[in-house]
Design a protein around this motif. Sequence first.
Motif, PDB file in Angstrom:
ATOM      1  N   HIS A 178       0.804  -1.225   0.000  1.00 20.59           N
ATOM      2  CA  HIS A 178       0.000   0.000   0.000  1.00 20.59           C
ATOM      3  C   HIS A 178       0.837   1.276   0.000  1.00 20.59           C
ATOM      4  O   HIS A 178       0.344   2.335  -0.397  1.00 20.59           O
ATOM      5  CB  HIS A 178      -0.929   0.006   1.209  1.00 20.59           C
ATOM      6  CG  HIS A 178      -1.959  -1.088   1.179  1.00 20.59           C
ATOM      7  ND1 HIS A 178      -2.882  -1.216   0.169  1.00 20.59           N
ATOM      8  CD2 HIS A 178      -2.200  -2.118   2.028  1.00 20.59           C
ATOM      9  CE1 HIS A 178      -3.654  -2.270   0.395  1.00 20.59           C
ATOM     10  NE2 HIS A 178      -3.260  -2.840   1.519  1.00 20.59           N
ATOM     11  N   MET A 179       2.107   1.188   0.437  1.00 20.13           N
ATOM     12  CA  MET A 179       2.940   2.395   0.524  1.00 20.13           C
ATOM     13  C   MET A 179       4.027   2.445  -0.546  1.00 20.13           C
ATOM     14  O   MET A 179       4.489   3.533  -0.908  1.00 20.13           O
ATOM     15  CB  MET A 179       3.595   2.480   1.912  1.00 20.13           C
ATOM     16  CG  MET A 179       2.610   2.653   3.058  1.00 20.13           C
ATOM     17  SD  MET A 179       3.434   2.658   4.685  1.00 20.13           S
ATOM     18  CE  MET A 179       4.517   4.074   4.517  1.00 20.13           C
ATOM     19  N   VAL A 180       4.457   1.294  -1.030  1.00 17.51           N
ATOM     20  CA  VAL A 180       5.511   1.266  -2.050  1.00 17.51           C
ATOM     21  C   VAL A 180       4.912   0.803  -3.378  1.00 17.51           C
ATOM     22  O   VAL A 180       4.709   1.609  -4.291  1.00 17.51           O
ATOM     23  CB  VAL A 180       6.683   0.347  -1.616  1.00 17.51           C
ATOM     24  CG1 VAL A 180       7.797   0.374  -2.673  1.00 17.51           C
ATOM     25  CG2 VAL A 180       7.236   0.785  -0.262  1.00 17.51           C
ATOM     26  N   ALA A 181       4.640  -0.486  -3.512  1.00 19.02           N
ATOM     27  CA  ALA A 181       4.010  -1.036  -4.715  1.00 19.02           C
ATOM     28  C   ALA A 181       3.658  -2.490  -4.441  1.00 19.02           C
ATOM     29  O   ALA A 181       4.373  -3.176  -3.705  1.00 19.02           O
ATOM     30  CB  ALA A 181       4.945  -0.938  -5.918  1.00 19.02           C
ATOM     31  N   PRO A 182       2.563  -2.992  -5.048  1.00 18.97           N
ATOM     32  CA  PRO A 182       2.237  -4.413  -4.867  1.00 18.97           C
ATOM     33  C   PRO A 182       3.375  -5.337  -5.299  1.00 18.97           C
ATOM     34  O   PRO A 182       3.588  -6.392  -4.705  1.00 18.97           O
ATOM     35  CB  PRO A 182       1.002  -4.598  -5.757  1.00 18.97           C
ATOM     36  CG  PRO A 182       0.362  -3.247  -5.787  1.00 18.97           C
ATOM     37  CD  PRO A 182       1.511  -2.281  -5.794  1.00 18.97           C
ATOM     38  N   GLU A 183       4.131  -4.923  -6.332  1.00 22.24           N
ATOM     39  CA  GLU A 183       5.240  -5.750  -6.790  1.00 22.24           C
ATOM     40  C   GLU A 183       6.322  -5.892  -5.720  1.00 22.24           C
ATOM     41  O   GLU A 183       6.965  -6.949  -5.605  1.00 22.24           O
ATOM     42  CB  GLU A 183       5.849  -5.149  -8.064  1.00 22.24           C
ATOM     43  CG  GLU A 183       4.964  -5.226  -9.295  1.00 22.24           C
ATOM     44  CD  GLU A 183       3.874  -4.159  -9.337  1.00 22.24           C
ATOM     45  OE1 GLU A 183       3.053  -4.188 -10.269  1.00 22.24           O
ATOM     46  OE2 GLU A 183       3.845  -3.289  -8.427  1.00 22.24           O
ATOM     47  N   ALA A 184       6.540  -4.840  -4.926  1.00 19.88           N
ATOM     48  CA  ALA A 184       7.535  -4.916  -3.854  1.00 19.88           C
ATOM     49  C   ALA A 184       7.139  -5.969  -2.831  1.00 19.88           C
ATOM     50  O   ALA A 184       7.984  -6.733  -2.338  1.00 19.88           O
ATOM     51  CB  ALA A 184       7.688  -3.548  -3.179  1.00 19.88           C
TER      52      ALA A 184
END
Length: 427
Positions: free
Chosen positions: A255-261
């Motif tokens: 939610h804060m960086v990316a779903p891929e992370a």
Amino acid sequence: MRAGRGTTVTDASTVRHSSLRSWFGLVLAKGAQTGAGFAFWIVAARATSDREIGLTVAAVSAVMICTQLAVLGAGSAVIVAVGRGEPPARVLDAAFAIVGIAGTVLAVGYLVLQSAVAPDTASVSILFWLTFLVAAVTGTLVIVLDQALVALGRGATATLRYTVGGGVALGAAALVAWQAQGASADVLMACWTLGTTVACVVGAVQLRRLVGYRPRPTFRSARRGRPLLAVGLPNQLLTLTERTPGLVLPLLLAHMVAPEAAAYWYPAWMMAWAAYTAPMLMGIVQFSEGVRDPGRLVANTWASLRWSLAVGGLAAAVLAILARPLLSLLGEQYADNSTDALRWLAAGLVAFTVLQAYNAVCRARGRYAEAIVVGLALGVALCASALSVADRGAGAMALSWVVVLTIGAVAVGLRLVAVLRRLTQEA
């Protein structure tokens, strides 16, 4: 031992197997669960995009957070109550009623909160809400089942329920992958929930066959559960300091960086956790033995450390050596992005073992405040350090995680040695 209301439960002393056998059974069970879980994510990764995997990972992490909050220490309280000779059926009825209500409330609360705070990544489908709710409730019940059967000396029974549950989830995911490409996170979540539900049902059947218990939780049982909460809540606060950082981080990443992370971090963490379960489960057994026989706490602690490092260390070494081939099963992008992370996390096994032994001693001695404060500070530091380098990839996150964990382990290790020496002198 008569349990009341026509339910007969065998006296705990007649069903209690050796603590080492219970621990080995739990380790095998978690190994089966982790293996099936890894296979599940392999199939899922082939069936959909990295984004959908990341969203599913976030949902699974959220379910696990809800279960850790909803259990309210009921499993630990059951260990204490049964160890003191209380009727198991009455204790279990109260525990199951409490966690069933708490799991429902927390699951609904999370879904509403997610829809309000993160609408872009929140799913509003009926399927997702229903499966999330079922997963949270059954997952919480399974945690209590695990610890109840440890208290009754039947920890080894976990192998069957986790093997069956994991196999069902994997089979459902394989069917979805075979039928259609591009499966949504909602459908993958439903497959995962099916496995948890089956494991819960198998556990209920095991309780009845092994010790004659028939679940009869009611609201009245929940109202009678105050003594359980008094014992369980401090234990659960300590458990949350152990488990929450690993569960919260994928959620924060999604939610804060990316779903891929989150997608690249989670496989490494999941496989490393397979090695971490050895000291974690030994900590549960060590705590149970410490309640029943306080005089052997020092000897049990040193034995727990040796066995945890031997079994967990072997698993960690295998993961470090085979990191890339294992992650390649998910796809080359996972091997490229997560291999270093898995190797660093595997190296953190020693530090995690020391932390688990320290917490088990604190539980057995009733020193909750000290361990909770340490755990909170360490948990915040772990998540903050990993997020601060998230833009550098999963490997950098894992390295920062292990550095912080090692610093914490050195501090609590010194404290653990001091406590054990004092107990030896008192004896």
